[in-house]
Enzyme design. Sequence first.
Site, PDB file in Angstrom:
ATOM      1  N   GLY A   1       0.809  -1.212   0.000  1.00  0.00           N
ATOM      2  CA  GLY A   1       0.000   0.000   0.000  1.00  0.00           C
ATOM      3  C   GLY A   1       0.841   1.261   0.000  1.00  0.00           C
TER       4      GLY A   1
ATOM      5  CB  SER B   1      -9.223   1.898  11.213  1.00  0.00           C
ATOM      6  OG  SER B   1     -10.098   2.991  11.389  1.00  0.00           O
ATOM      7  CB  SER B   2      -9.612   4.826  15.877  1.00  0.00           C
ATOM      8  OG  SER B   2     -10.083   5.738  14.895  1.00  0.00           O
ATOM      9  CB  CYS B   3     -13.688   2.791  12.507  1.00  0.00           C
ATOM     10  SG  CYS B   3     -13.084   1.554  11.355  1.00  0.00           S
TER      11      CYS B   3
ATOM     12  CE1 TYR C   1     -10.950   0.329   6.082  1.00  0.00           C
ATOM     13  CE2 TYR C   1     -11.448   1.373   8.185  1.00  0.00           C
ATOM     14  CZ  TYR C   1     -10.543   1.070   7.183  1.00  0.00           C
ATOM     15  OH  TYR C   1      -9.240   1.485   7.280  1.00  0.00           O
TER      16      TYR C   1
ATOM     17  CE  LYS D   1      -7.993  -1.549   7.753  1.00  0.00           C
ATOM     18  NZ  LYS D   1      -6.646  -1.834   7.229  1.00  0.00           N
TER      19      LYS D   1
ATOM     20  CG  HIS E   1     -11.131   9.685   5.905  1.00  0.00           C
ATOM     21  ND1 HIS E   1     -10.252   8.938   5.165  1.00  0.00           N
ATOM     22  CD2 HIS E   1     -11.896   8.801   6.593  1.00  0.00           C
ATOM     23  CE1 HIS E   1     -10.452   7.654   5.396  1.00  0.00           C
ATOM     24  NE2 HIS E   1     -11.445   7.532   6.256  1.00  0.00           N
TER      25      HIS E   1
END
Length: 325
Positions: free
Chosen positions: A11, A110-112, A139, A143, A186
């Site tokens: 990535g 990710s913090s999500c 998503y 993760k 974002h």
Amino acid sequence: MTDSEKIFVAGHRGMAGSAILRKLRLSGHPEKRLVTRNREELDLTRQDEVDAFFESEKPGQVYLAAAKVGGIHANSTYPAQFIYENLMIESNVIHAAFRNGVRKLLFLGSSCIYPKYAPQPITESSLLTGPLEPTNEPYAIAKIAGILLCESYNRQYGRSRGIDYRCVMPTNLFGPGDNYHPENSHVVPGLIRRFHEAFLTGAAGVTIWGSGTPRREFLYVDDMAAACIHVMNLDAAAYASSVDTRRTHINVGSGQEVSIRQLAGMVAETVGYRGNIAFDPSRPDGTPRKLLDTTCLHRLGWRPSTTLRHGLALAYDDFVQNHAS
């Protein structure tokens, strides 16, 4: 790692991956040791391609920063792509790395991943303790699966095969290489584009999605990259002593939060826009508050060095130079 061992940055064209690559270069890693592939050269959602790549290149370390990412609109519009592509990327890369003898891997989450109403600031132990934010649940599920993949491989093969797969959970990132798409970006890059265009056209006002009350934490992407390299290179004993045996991921954040209303004012000031800023509460807000507890990372010897205002100035310079039409 040895002086000849290759490092694969998956990535490397994305915001996070490109920042990690920059930091590795600045740290003195020779170009011949840094391995990258773009999407046209290697489709990480294709297991056969990923297997062939690892068998050929035999990297010793992997930074898994590749992912399909986007804001609330993109997550709500393309949930199937978000869960499928992210599950495939992480499954293919982690399993191929294991099969080809990669002992060190760092997975970027990710913090999500945390529950929508997790106690603030959010500790690593909050994972899987409540319902997720619906707008980005597919998503987040992908993760979470990546975290558990790393943990499961460590549990089953850590001692017998000597693997050490680590996970970091960055907060909201911004900076060079960000996605400035008018709909799928974002919040920070979206605001930068909107205020820049309003400044150029002399628009009397700009309307922002949501009420402006949700509070968010932001981290300049080069700080995130420095944290990733720091965590990757930590002594195994130091790392193991600082994380829970079943929740080995580490939060990466700034420790500071602002409301979306405050952020909008800061971006407008950075751009030089002086018109009216309004908010549309009929649009979704997302999680009301999301601040990471970074005690673990601080205990391991790392803190960010870029303030939000300075980071916004750097991000706007990047937008003007590389993305503004």
